[in-house]
Design an enzyme around this catalytic site. Structure first.
Site, PDB file in Angstrom:
ATOM      1  N   ASP A 325      15.778 -11.653 -10.590  1.00 10.83           N
ATOM      2  CA  ASP A 325      16.775 -12.063  -9.597  1.00 10.83           C
ATOM      3  C   ASP A 325      18.088 -12.467 -10.289  1.00 10.83           C
ATOM      4  O   ASP A 325      18.060 -13.091 -11.353  1.00 10.83           O
ATOM      5  CB  ASP A 325      16.194 -13.237  -8.802  1.00 10.83           C
ATOM      6  CG  ASP A 325      17.015 -13.582  -7.581  1.00 10.83           C
ATOM      7  OD1 ASP A 325      17.265 -12.675  -6.775  1.00 10.83           O
ATOM      8  OD2 ASP A 325      17.403 -14.756  -7.435  1.00 10.83           O
ATOM      9  N   GLU A 354      18.064  -7.161 -11.043  1.00 10.92           N
ATOM     10  CA  GLU A 354      18.880  -7.120  -9.825  1.00 10.92           C
ATOM     11  C   GLU A 354      20.346  -7.158 -10.242  1.00 10.92           C
ATOM     12  O   GLU A 354      20.891  -8.211 -10.544  1.00 10.92           O
ATOM     13  CB  GLU A 354      18.587  -8.304  -8.895  1.00 10.92           C
ATOM     14  CG  GLU A 354      19.348  -8.176  -7.583  1.00 10.92           C
ATOM     15  CD  GLU A 354      19.727  -9.485  -6.919  1.00 10.92           C
ATOM     16  OE1 GLU A 354      20.165  -9.453  -5.764  1.00 10.92           O
ATOM     17  OE2 GLU A 354      19.601 -10.555  -7.551  1.00 10.92           O
ATOM     18  N   ASP A 421      17.830  -8.564   1.657  1.00 11.62           N
ATOM     19  CA  ASP A 421      19.223  -9.014   1.555  1.00 11.62           C
ATOM     20  C   ASP A 421      20.188  -8.174   2.396  1.00 11.62           C
ATOM     21  O   ASP A 421      21.392  -8.411   2.344  1.00 11.62           O
ATOM     22  CB  ASP A 421      19.696  -8.928   0.095  1.00 11.62           C
ATOM     23  CG  ASP A 421      19.171 -10.082  -0.747  1.00 11.62           C
ATOM     24  OD1 ASP A 421      18.916 -11.157  -0.178  1.00 11.62           O
ATOM     25  OD2 ASP A 421      19.017  -9.901  -1.964  1.00 11.62           O
TER      26      ASP A 421
END
Ligand code: CA
Length: 582
Positions: A325, A354, A421
């Site tokens: 992340d 990410e 997201d």
């Protein structure tokens, strides 16, 4: 020949080891400007005695402005000196490290240098990722298999998701539905965070060594991993190492004891005490979120803790990799240590960062195997869904990405069309399922590993989060089973043909102002042509093919007709066809 357009610089995506014996050399020229490029190469220690060799370079992709050329060389002594010879009309030009030369350079010391192909530096992503079709699960919303561990105030399954409510999804629920995932055909799962945290999304970790008690236990996780592996399904976990949660015990200690805390250096504190002034915390955080304090990954104790987390879940629980992340806000030095620990625990583990932007600095083999390919996501959605990018603009972006990273990184890029997201793809399509199908046909026929966001396959809807985090629909009468069959067939087709996974890519058709696109994929003697029409009217494209070749539609709708070395394909509005050479 436009010399200003030419670009090459050793290493990164321009000259790199593809495997232990192969070096790829690439160069960029103005689009449609150069007829041929010859790579001149030899061994730096024997060039003056045995001379050099030549290898013809090939155009591997094009974008709006440039052609990207590549040559593959297997230097016997693993060292490569090289330069380029360009032919453009009657013009011949050479290029070495000192620039353009009007005649073949005599001093080989001035050629480009790939000093030595050291195996330790070869970027080797795990081979299984090329074969994978991922499925992303948001654990709180997939299935409730054990009501006895539900959070208090749990709401009835299928209610309206808000930023803070809970529906009771858990690990047992996932185990209970593995048959469903096997029927869909996926062979890898990416889980949003599973570790103990206070929120429903769990991006605010309290304990990195413990499965959230509302999801289950570490033993239950091991059982889930074993059940997945028994079905040939790999498991990818989400590591939130950029920041911890506000209830992470070391953070609580700093909150209480300030500079006197033994954990004071675990975070990036600008000023004590830890507090929020005018909405800005006195410490670094994810964005300005006070409950997500940024971890100081330069601190040796933090490194030791997080690296043990990285090792434990791979080695003791058996997971197959990590999705990282906010990966680009953590220092590179930490990620290099992280890779060493993860690959020591399992050399076949997949490390996925990410990063939403250009990611070459993380993709040279010492940090990540791949990144979430959001630039491609945007291009597909703009082209197939929002109608704000024409076929040429779409094909140009695909061509650009094809050359933007070393080939092995492109082969395991994580290609997604939506996530926790983003708004659901079906919503972006204004619930037009034909558009959703057109969009999903693309990552399944391009290089890189495709991912299905849970529920997309049965027509789940949802706006930006929390809307896109709805409960999975398990009532079959409310699932779109026709859409499910579309996905299952698409997954099957990709798994059956290597050409669609890591075969060669060739752009066949794209024109400005035209919404049609065609490209070819080829491997193992099999050849596919993919034709897309994002227009709301019928389209017809004519493609160059080998004389007398016959193609049949194996997926989608289209009418091919071949005459000589031309293949004409008619497509319905918002149509797609995957054709296979017979
Ligand atoms: Ca539960």
């Amino acid at each position: 020949m436009l010399r200003e357009a030419v670009y090459h610089r050793p290493k990164n995506n321009w000259s790199y080891a593809y495997d232990r014996e192969t070096i790829h050399v690439r160069i960029r020229t103005k689009r449609d400007d150069v007829d041929t490029i010859t790579l001149i190469h030899g061994d730096k220690y024997s060039w003056s005695v045995v001379g050099s060799q030549t290898t013809a370079m090939k155009i591997i992709s094009q974008d709006n402005l440039f052609d990207y050329w590549q040559a593959e060389v297997k230097p016997p002594f693993r060292r490569l000196k090289y330069g380029f010879k360009f032919q453009s009309g009657n013009e011949s030009i050479w290029m070495n490290e000192q620039g353009f030369q009007e005649s073949e350079p005599e001093n080989q010391n001035l050629y480009f240098d790939f000093p030595f192909l050291n195996p330790a530096d070869v970027f080797t992503p795990p081979a299984w990722v090329k074969e994978a079709v991922f499925y992303q699960i948001f654990p709180e919303r997939f299935a409730n298999g054990d009501p006895s561990i539900d959070p208090s105030h749990v709401e009835p399954w299928g209610g309206v998701p808000t930023a803070h409510n809970f529906f009771g999804g858990d690990l047992q629920g996932i185990i209970d539905h593995l048959d469903y995932l096997t029927e869909l055909g996926i062979n890898a799962i990416y889980f949003n965070p599973l570790f103990e945290a206070t929120t429903n999304h769990k991006y605010d970790t309290t304990d990195y060594m413990k499965i959230d008690p509302h999801f289950g236990t570490n033993d239950k996780m091991k059982q889930l991993v074993e059940a997945c592996h028994a079905r040939g399904i790999k498991v990818l976990l989400d590591a939130v190492f950029n920041h911890s949660g506000g209830k992470f015990p070391p953070f609580l200690d700093v909150l209480e004891n300030g500079a006197e805390s033994r954990y004071a250096d675990w975070f990036h504190v600008r000023e004590f005490p830890l507090e929020v002034r005018d909405r800005v915390p006195t410490y670094d955080a994810f964005a300005f979120e006070p409950h997500m304090p940024k971890l100081n990954t330069e601190n040796a104790a933090v490194q030791e803790y997080l690296l043990e987390v990285a090792r434990y879940w791979i080695e003791d629980i058996g997971v197959d990799g990590w999705r990282l992340d906010v990966a680009n806000e953590v220092d590179h030095r930490f990620w290099r240590q992280f890779r060493d620990v993860v690959k020591a625990a399992n050399p076949e583990a997949y490390i996925l960062g990410e990063i939403w932007h250009d990611s070459q600095p993380w993709l040279s083999g010492d940090q990540f195997d791949a990144v979430m390919n959001y630039p491609l996501t945007e291009a597909i959605i703009d082209y197939a869904v929002k109608d704000i990018r024409d076929g040429r603009q779409f094909a140009d972006l695909v061509g650009y990405l094809h050359a933007a990273y070393p080939q092995q990184a492109s082969e395991v890029a994580f290609n997604l069309l939506g996530s926790h997201d983003t708004p659901r793809l079906l919503n972006l399509c204004q619930e037009d399922k034909q558009r959703l199908k057109l969009a999903y046909a693309i990552p399944f026929t391009l290089t890189g590993t495709p991912c299905i966001y849970y529920g997309d396959e049965i027509g789940l809807t949802g706006e930006h989060d929390p809307g896109c985090r709805k409960c999975m629909e398990w009532d079959e009468t409310k699932q779109d089973r026709e859409l499910f069959r579309f996905f299952a067939e698409l997954v099957k087709l990709r798994k059956e043909h290597r050409a669609l996974r890591d075969g060669t890519y060739q752009a066949l058709y794209s024109e400005s102002g035209d919404k049609s696109v065609a490209y070819a994929r080829e491997a193992d003697g099999e050849k596919f042509i993919i034709v897309l029409n994002a227009d709301t009217v019928q389209a017809s494209v004519t493609l160059p093919v080998e004389n007398g070749s016959a193609y049949e539609v194996v997926f989608g709708e289209g009418e091919p007709s071949a005459v000589g070395n031309k293949l004409q394909v008619s497509l319905p509005p918002i149509g797609y066809a995957i054709l296979m050479l017979q």
